[in-house]
Design a protein around this motif. Structure first.
Motif, mmCIF file in Angstrom:
data_model
loop_
_atom_site.group_PDB
_atom_site.id
_atom_site.type_symbol
_atom_site.label_atom_id
_atom_site.label_comp_id
_atom_site.label_asym_id
_atom_site.label_seq_id
_atom_site.Cartn_x
_atom_site.Cartn_y
_atom_site.Cartn_z
ATOM 1 N N ILE A 12 0.842 -1.200 0.000
ATOM 2 C CA ILE A 12 0.000 0.000 0.000
ATOM 3 C C ILE A 12 0.876 1.248 0.000
ATOM 4 O O ILE A 12 0.648 2.177 -0.774
ATOM 5 C CB ILE A 12 -0.972 -0.012 1.194
ATOM 6 N N GLU A 13 1.883 1.265 0.842
ATOM 7 C CA GLU A 13 2.799 2.411 0.919
ATOM 8 C C GLU A 13 3.473 2.655 -0.428
ATOM 9 O O GLU A 13 3.629 3.800 -0.866
ATOM 10 C CB GLU A 13 3.835 2.167 2.019
ATOM 11 N N SER A 14 3.840 1.589 -1.106
ATOM 12 C CA SER A 14 4.511 1.730 -2.402
ATOM 13 C C SER A 14 3.582 2.276 -3.485
ATOM 14 O O SER A 14 4.055 2.771 -4.509
ATOM 15 C CB SER A 14 5.088 0.389 -2.863
ATOM 16 N N ARG A 15 2.296 2.211 -3.253
ATOM 17 C CA ARG A 15 1.326 2.700 -4.236
ATOM 18 C C ARG A 15 0.995 4.182 -4.073
ATOM 19 O O ARG A 15 0.297 4.755 -4.898
ATOM 20 C CB ARG A 15 0.026 1.900 -4.161
ATOM 21 N N LYS A 16 1.526 4.817 -3.010
ATOM 22 C CA LYS A 16 1.323 6.254 -2.856
ATOM 23 C C LYS A 16 1.941 6.969 -4.050
ATOM 24 O O LYS A 16 2.979 6.550 -4.574
ATOM 25 C CB LYS A 16 1.964 6.759 -1.563
ATOM 26 N N LEU A 17 1.324 8.051 -4.455
ATOM 27 C CA LEU A 17 1.809 8.794 -5.623
ATOM 28 C C LEU A 17 3.241 9.259 -5.423
ATOM 29 O O LEU A 17 4.066 9.173 -6.352
ATOM 30 C CB LEU A 17 0.880 9.974 -5.914
ATOM 31 N N GLU A 18 3.563 9.714 -4.203
ATOM 32 C CA GLU A 18 4.922 10.195 -3.936
ATOM 33 C C GLU A 18 5.957 9.070 -3.943
ATOM 34 O O GLU A 18 7.160 9.321 -3.980
ATOM 35 C CB GLU A 18 4.998 10.995 -2.627
ATOM 36 N N ASN A 19 5.489 7.829 -3.919
ATOM 37 C CA ASN A 19 6.397 6.678 -3.978
ATOM 38 C C ASN A 19 6.373 6.019 -5.356
ATOM 39 O O ASN A 19 6.849 4.900 -5.519
ATOM 40 C CB ASN A 19 6.045 5.665 -2.894
ATOM 41 N N GLY A 20 5.789 6.713 -6.320
ATOM 42 C CA GLY A 20 5.778 6.198 -7.691
ATOM 43 C C GLY A 20 4.531 5.441 -8.084
ATOM 44 O O GLY A 20 4.480 4.867 -9.171
ATOM 45 N N GLY A 21 3.529 5.417 -7.219
ATOM 46 C CA GLY A 21 2.288 4.742 -7.564
ATOM 47 C C GLY A 21 1.640 5.362 -8.794
ATOM 48 O O GLY A 21 1.600 6.582 -8.926
ATOM 49 N N ASP A 22 1.144 4.526 -9.668
ATOM 50 C CA ASP A 22 0.551 4.977 -10.926
ATOM 51 C C ASP A 22 -0.943 4.669 -10.918
ATOM 52 O O ASP A 22 -1.335 3.495 -10.984
ATOM 53 C CB ASP A 22 1.239 4.269 -12.099
ATOM 54 N N ASP A 24 -3.037 4.736 -13.158
ATOM 55 C CA ASP A 24 -3.481 3.992 -14.339
ATOM 56 C C ASP A 24 -3.186 2.499 -14.225
ATOM 57 O O ASP A 24 -3.747 1.701 -14.973
ATOM 58 C CB ASP A 24 -2.813 4.548 -15.605
ATOM 59 N N LYS A 25 -2.323 2.134 -13.279
ATOM 60 C CA LYS A 25 -1.915 0.733 -13.152
ATOM 61 C C LYS A 25 -2.269 0.116 -11.805
ATOM 62 O O LYS A 25 -2.125 -1.093 -11.634
ATOM 63 C CB LYS A 25 -0.397 0.607 -13.373
ATOM 64 N N SER A 26 -2.695 0.935 -10.845
ATOM 65 C CA SER A 26 -2.915 0.438 -9.490
ATOM 66 C C SER A 26 -4.214 0.989 -8.917
ATOM 67 O O SER A 26 -4.432 2.202 -8.893
ATOM 68 C CB SER A 26 -1.748 0.855 -8.589
ATOM 69 N N TYR A 27 -5.051 0.081 -8.442
ATOM 70 C CA TYR A 27 -6.299 0.464 -7.773
ATOM 71 C C TYR A 27 -6.014 1.342 -6.559
ATOM 72 O O TYR A 27 -6.662 2.364 -6.349
ATOM 73 C CB TYR A 27 -7.055 -0.801 -7.361
ATOM 74 N N VAL A 28 -5.022 0.962 -5.766
ATOM 75 C CA VAL A 28 -4.691 1.722 -4.555
ATOM 76 C C VAL A 28 -4.158 3.105 -4.919
ATOM 77 O O VAL A 28 -4.545 4.100 -4.303
ATOM 78 C CB VAL A 28 -3.704 0.938 -3.653
ATOM 79 N N ALA A 29 -3.303 3.175 -5.913
ATOM 80 C CA ALA A 29 -2.800 4.480 -6.359
ATOM 81 C C ALA A 29 -3.953 5.356 -6.836
ATOM 82 O O ALA A 29 -3.977 6.565 -6.593
ATOM 83 C CB ALA A 29 -1.767 4.301 -7.471
ATOM 84 N N LYS A 30 -4.934 4.743 -7.492
ATOM 85 C CA LYS A 30 -6.101 5.493 -7.954
ATOM 86 C C LYS A 30 -6.885 6.039 -6.754
ATOM 87 O O LYS A 30 -7.335 7.186 -6.769
ATOM 88 C CB LYS A 30 -7.001 4.606 -8.807
ATOM 89 N N LEU A 31 -7.028 5.232 -5.700
ATOM 90 C CA LEU A 31 -7.687 5.722 -4.484
ATOM 91 C C LEU A 31 -6.920 6.889 -3.874
ATOM 92 O O LEU A 31 -7.515 7.905 -3.506
ATOM 93 C CB LEU A 31 -7.816 4.604 -3.437
ATOM 94 N N PHE A 32 -5.602 6.739 -3.774
ATOM 95 C CA PHE A 32 -4.784 7.838 -3.237
ATOM 96 C C PHE A 32 -4.938 9.098 -4.084
ATOM 97 O O PHE A 32 -5.029 10.202 -3.554
ATOM 98 C CB PHE A 32 -3.305 7.436 -3.148
ATOM 99 N N ALA A 33 -4.977 8.944 -5.398
ATOM 100 C CA ALA A 33 -5.106 10.099 -6.289
ATOM 101 C C ALA A 33 -6.449 10.796 -6.098
ATOM 102 O O ALA A 33 -6.537 12.025 -6.193
ATOM 103 C CB ALA A 33 -4.937 9.664 -7.742
ATOM 104 N N LYS A 34 -7.478 10.030 -5.797
ATOM 105 C CA LYS A 34 -8.818 10.608 -5.589
ATOM 106 C C LYS A 34 -8.933 11.288 -4.231
ATOM 107 O O LYS A 34 -9.801 12.129 -4.039
ATOM 108 C CB LYS A 34 -9.884 9.538 -5.733
ATOM 109 N N GLY A 35 -8.106 10.883 -3.271
ATOM 110 C CA GLY A 35 -8.059 11.548 -1.976
ATOM 111 C C GLY A 35 -8.911 10.908 -0.887
ATOM 112 O O GLY A 35 -9.522 9.862 -1.070
ATOM 113 N N ASP A 36 -8.914 11.612 0.244
ATOM 114 C CA ASP A 36 -9.555 11.114 1.462
ATOM 115 C C ASP A 36 -10.999 10.693 1.250
ATOM 116 O O ASP A 36 -11.428 9.643 1.733
ATOM 117 C CB ASP A 36 -9.550 12.179 2.562
ATOM 118 N N ASP A 37 -11.771 11.543 0.577
ATOM 119 C CA ASP A 37 -13.199 11.253 0.447
ATOM 120 C C ASP A 37 -13.457 9.943 -0.293
ATOM 121 O O ASP A 37 -14.366 9.199 0.073
ATOM 122 C CB ASP A 37 -13.935 12.412 -0.232
ATOM 123 N N ALA A 38 -12.674 9.645 -1.310
ATOM 124 C CA ALA A 38 -12.840 8.387 -2.040
ATOM 125 C C ALA A 38 -12.511 7.195 -1.148
ATOM 126 O O ALA A 38 -13.210 6.174 -1.182
ATOM 127 C CB ALA A 38 -11.965 8.372 -3.285
#
Length: 112
Positions: A12-22, A24-38
């Motif tokens: 999960i930590e590796s999927r954060k945007l600041e850790n290179g999470g993408d 377009d390729k990761s469900y978790v990265a997509k959640l992080f990109a959408k933010g807290d409310d998502a």
């Protein structure tokens, strides 16, 4: 901490945007990109699904969906923890702190 929890938390930590999470390729990265409310919305959905699975299991006796939905709820809760720079170990430490403390006493102490 459980080896499994530690591994999932690391992914999960590796999927954060600041850790290179993408997103377009990761469900978790997509959640992080959408933010807290998502993330919060997803936890609400998973909590509701867990409740409904438990109600169904009460009637059917089949608890497999309870287990599945609890896993989803735990997973999304771990995403929320990571969003706020918290860890599963901190949750385990908090549970350990409460161990042996009456739930009623602990709740009453929060009101003070």
């Amino acid at each position: 901490m459980s080896v499994t929890l530690a591994r999932v938390a690391a992914v999960i930590e590796s999927r954060k945007l600041e850790n290179g999470g993408d997103p377009d390729k990761s469900y978790v990265a997509k959640l992080f990109a959408k933010g807290d409310d998502a993330i919060l919305k997803k936890i609400g959905e998973e909590a509701t699904e867990t409740v409904m699975a438990a109600k169904d299991a009460r009637v059917s006796g089949d608890t497999s969906k309870v287990l599945y939905e609890c896993a989803d709820l735990w997973f999304h809760s771990m995403v929320l923890l990571a969003q706020f720079k918290l860890t599963p170990q901190q949750v385990l430490d908090e549970l350990a702190r409460r161990e042996g403390l009456s739930g009623l006493d602990e709740k009453a102490a929060r009101k003070e």
